[in-house]
Enzyme design. Structure first.
Site, PDB file in Angstrom:
ATOM      1  N   HIS A 291      -4.929  -4.436  -3.839  1.00 39.40           N
ATOM      2  CA  HIS A 291      -4.332  -3.091  -3.794  1.00 39.40           C
ATOM      3  C   HIS A 291      -2.850  -3.121  -4.121  1.00 39.40           C
ATOM      4  O   HIS A 291      -2.137  -4.039  -3.748  1.00 39.40           O
ATOM      5  CB  HIS A 291      -4.633  -2.377  -2.473  1.00 39.40           C
ATOM      6  CG  HIS A 291      -4.050  -2.999  -1.232  1.00 39.40           C
ATOM      7  ND1 HIS A 291      -2.798  -2.674  -0.765  1.00 39.40           N
ATOM      8  CD2 HIS A 291      -4.546  -3.911  -0.357  1.00 39.40           C
ATOM      9  CE1 HIS A 291      -2.563  -3.345   0.350  1.00 39.40           C
ATOM     10  NE2 HIS A 291      -3.595  -4.115   0.614  1.00 39.40           N
ATOM     11  N   ASP A 303       1.096  -8.542   1.195  1.00 37.84           N
ATOM     12  CA  ASP A 303       0.049  -7.530   1.374  1.00 37.84           C
ATOM     13  C   ASP A 303       0.419  -6.294   0.589  1.00 37.84           C
ATOM     14  O   ASP A 303       1.150  -5.454   1.079  1.00 37.84           O
ATOM     15  CB  ASP A 303      -0.112  -7.213   2.859  1.00 37.84           C
ATOM     16  CG  ASP A 303      -1.244  -6.236   3.117  1.00 37.84           C
ATOM     17  OD1 ASP A 303      -2.049  -5.965   2.202  1.00 37.84           O
ATOM     18  OD2 ASP A 303      -1.318  -5.720   4.243  1.00 37.84           O
ATOM     19  N   GLU A 337      -4.841   1.754  -0.242  1.00 35.17           N
ATOM     20  CA  GLU A 337      -5.736   0.994   0.635  1.00 35.17           C
ATOM     21  C   GLU A 337      -5.303   1.153   2.089  1.00 35.17           C
ATOM     22  O   GLU A 337      -6.126   1.290   2.986  1.00 35.17           O
ATOM     23  CB  GLU A 337      -5.718  -0.496   0.252  1.00 35.17           C
ATOM     24  CG  GLU A 337      -6.700  -1.361   1.036  1.00 35.17           C
ATOM     25  CD  GLU A 337      -6.127  -2.003   2.290  1.00 35.17           C
ATOM     26  OE1 GLU A 337      -6.887  -2.612   3.051  1.00 35.17           O
ATOM     27  OE2 GLU A 337      -4.919  -1.879   2.557  1.00 35.17           O
ATOM     28  N   GLU A 338      -3.996   1.112   2.299  1.00 35.19           N
ATOM     29  CA  GLU A 338      -3.484   1.012   3.674  1.00 35.19           C
ATOM     30  C   GLU A 338      -3.864   2.177   4.586  1.00 35.19           C
ATOM     31  O   GLU A 338      -4.195   1.959   5.737  1.00 35.19           O
ATOM     32  CB  GLU A 338      -1.965   0.782   3.664  1.00 35.19           C
ATOM     33  CG  GLU A 338      -1.538  -0.558   3.047  1.00 35.19           C
ATOM     34  CD  GLU A 338      -1.972  -1.772   3.846  1.00 35.19           C
ATOM     35  OE1 GLU A 338      -2.656  -1.621   4.869  1.00 35.19           O
ATOM     36  OE2 GLU A 338      -1.633  -2.903   3.426  1.00 35.19           O
ATOM     37  N   ASP A 365      -7.040  -9.928  -0.655  1.00 36.69           N
ATOM     38  CA  ASP A 365      -6.177  -9.085   0.190  1.00 36.69           C
ATOM     39  C   ASP A 365      -5.948  -9.755   1.540  1.00 36.69           C
ATOM     40  O   ASP A 365      -5.792  -9.084   2.556  1.00 36.69           O
ATOM     41  CB  ASP A 365      -6.801  -7.683   0.360  1.00 36.69           C
ATOM     42  CG  ASP A 365      -5.870  -6.726   1.099  1.00 36.69           C
ATOM     43  OD1 ASP A 365      -4.664  -7.029   1.189  1.00 36.69           O
ATOM     44  OD2 ASP A 365      -6.350  -5.683   1.587  1.00 36.69           O
ATOM     45  N   HIS A 434       2.311  -6.238   7.539  1.00 41.82           N
ATOM     46  CA  HIS A 434       2.722  -4.881   7.939  1.00 41.82           C
ATOM     47  C   HIS A 434       4.043  -4.851   8.701  1.00 41.82           C
ATOM     48  O   HIS A 434       4.231  -4.021   9.586  1.00 41.82           O
ATOM     49  CB  HIS A 434       1.635  -4.205   8.796  1.00 41.82           C
ATOM     50  CG  HIS A 434       0.342  -3.988   8.075  1.00 41.82           C
ATOM     51  ND1 HIS A 434      -0.742  -3.381   8.656  1.00 41.82           N
ATOM     52  CD2 HIS A 434      -0.039  -4.293   6.796  1.00 41.82           C
ATOM     53  CE1 HIS A 434      -1.740  -3.317   7.778  1.00 41.82           C
ATOM     54  NE2 HIS A 434      -1.339  -3.874   6.652  1.00 41.82           N
TER      55      HIS A 434
HETATM   56 ZN   LIG Z   1      -3.798  -5.332   2.287  1.00 47.08          ZN
END
Ligand SMILES: [Zn+2]
Length: 472
Positions: A291, A303, A337-338, A365, A434
């Site tokens: 993503h 990420d 995606e998140e 991912d 994140h």
């Molecule tokens: Zn991800």
């Protein structure tokens, strides 16, 4: 008996020397593949070696890494619904064409926008202290003066259920669930606010979903259930979760003021599709994907900048090397995606009548650290064929069966499409995930290039072998 003793012995040696390897690298599958197919797969040794040499030793991987690093530093965080995400998509379209592959298109997707405004948590009792905080995606705002309330620290949903509603009403619930695995612990982030709200809480906090912290709060998606009062929700650090737990254990009254202001909306974004058309079955696809969006903190380098770039690179490098597999190698850079697999769900919907054309679907991912193999979902025969193909890449030939590989591709695997996600030495992945810590510093050029080489070469073999990966 002998075998068992030997196995235990070997296991012990392995766990002492190198815990990451499993003894049987293809878990428990029993395979009975045709000798002809085994020989055919073995015949790909030279071409896979050539692809990997071109990427690792002949500079193509180095160029890709430069393009990746430049992309990450230019755009940084690319949250769903943002203008910067759309600019980064435009950049990847241009980069594809510049790299000699004009077959790039996009499909429009409506995606959520959630813009983080001011956020703060101030401890008022037992003594004044600032608490580092990061709001969870889709959280509602607090009133302008914030929410000031007593805190109750809860370890688990079970404990929440057992606690009398009167002890929750009007309070801030802190879910202090210790990290076990991501899959196991992440429900406190995704469901905590709704569960606390049902018991009368006015806000909820979570212990960040990470096994390690140097005072770093970690964000991520959360989802309000229908018909519950939406309460503000955020993550705090492991250090502060432990501190508040100790205060509660000592019988201290804890009072916090939480302020959070966010903007919500809907925007248009795009899935980006890069095709290297198959020479015999252009309508059949081997999909490689990652993503392009990220959270709004850090740079989204790990990420999923790494997974996005190696997937994008697979058709690009195969084209540069003038390799045309029988089936189409399609790279998809999923958008959004998140906030909850929005881009992948849109692709699935749009192509729902063509799913039989997806021969195999891959996703990276979960990090692009040193590659180890694949986590594969599919029928026994499908897994046997992939295991046989993995032998070409020894020692990158580990195969696991977690049951649900990947993130975006779970939607496709649930429909019976065989698929795999990249296994890599990602033990530290959730340290950075994140958080502001997800920057280029987490990445390593040798590892990302190794992942890219493995990814391109194995997608080539799967797209080119004489048989489709069987669903049954
Ligand atoms: Zn991800």
């Amino acid at each position: 008996m002998y075998l068992m003793i030997l196995t235990i012995f070997v296991l012990t040696i392995h766990s002492l020397t190198n815990a990451k390897y499993i003894v049987n690298r293809y878990d428990d599958i029993k395979c009975n593949l045709d000798t002809k197919l085994i020989n055919e797969i073995a015949s790909y040794k030279n071409v896979t070696r050539m692809i990997m040499d071109e990427i690792i030793a002949n500079g193509h991987g180095h160029n890709m890494y430069q393009q990746y690093s430049n992309f990450i530093d230019t755009f940084g965080a690319r949250p769903s619904g943002s203008d910067i995400l759309e600019k980064s998509i435009d950049h990847m379209i241009n980069l594809t064409i510049q790299n000699g592959l004009p077959t790039v298109q996009t499909e429009e997707v409506e995606v959520p926008l959630w813009v983080r405004g001011h956020e703060s948590v101030a401890m008022i009792k037992p003594h004044p202290k600032n608490i580092a905080v990061i709001g969870l995606g889709s959280s509602v705002s607090t009133p302008p003066e914030g929410i000031t309330a007593e805190v109750i620290v809860i370890r688990s949903f079970k404990e929440l259920e057992k606690t009398d509603d009167n002890n929750i009403k009007g309070k801030i619930v802190l879910f202090d669930a210790h990290y076990i695995t991501y899959g196991n612990t992440v429900r406190y982030r995704s469901q905590g606010a709704s569960k606390a709200s049902k018991k009368g809480a006015v806000a909820s906090l979570i212990r960040s979903i990470t096994p390690f912290s140097i005072y770093s709060p970690h964000t991520g998606a959360q989802f309000y259930e229908a018909n519950v009062t939406k309460i503000p929700t955020a993550a705090i650090t492991l250090e502060d979760a432990d501190l508040l737990r100790r205060f509660q254990d000592q019988g201290e009254k804890i009072i916090l003021n939480i302020k959070m202001f966010n903007i919500h909306g809907l925007k248009k974004s795009r899935n980006t599709i890069v095709d290297l058309k198959g020479k015999e079955y252009p309508e059949k696809f081997v999909i490689v994907s990652g993503h392009i969006d990220s959270w709004d903190v850090g740079q989204g380098a790990m990420d999923d900048g790494g997974g996005m770039i190696i997937s994008w690179f697979a058709p690009v490098i195969l084209n540069l090397l003038h390799l045309k597999p029988r089936r189409t190698v399609r790279a998809i850079l999923w958008t959004s995606e998140e906030p909850g697999l929005i881009g992948a769900a849109a692709y699935l919907n749009k192509h729902i009548n063509e799913l039989s054309n997806i021969n195999f679907i891959m996703e990276s991912d979960e990090g692009t650290f040193s590659p180890q193999g694949l986590d594969v979902a599919g029928s026994n025969t499908a897994r046997c064929i992939i295991a046989e193909i993995l032998k070409l890449f020894s020692p990158v030939d580990k195969m696991t069966n977690s049951g649900g590989p990947g993130s975006d591709i779970t939607l496709f695997v649930e429909k019976g499409i065989p698929g795999a996600s990249l296994l890599n030495e990602n033990e530290r992945y959730f340290w950075f995930h994140h958080s502001e810590g997800d920057t280029m510093n987490v990445q390593n050029n040798v590892d990302v290039i190794d992942c890219a080489a493995f990814w391109a070469a194995i997608s080539y073999v799967i797209a080119d072998i004489s048989i489709d990966i069987p669903r049954h």
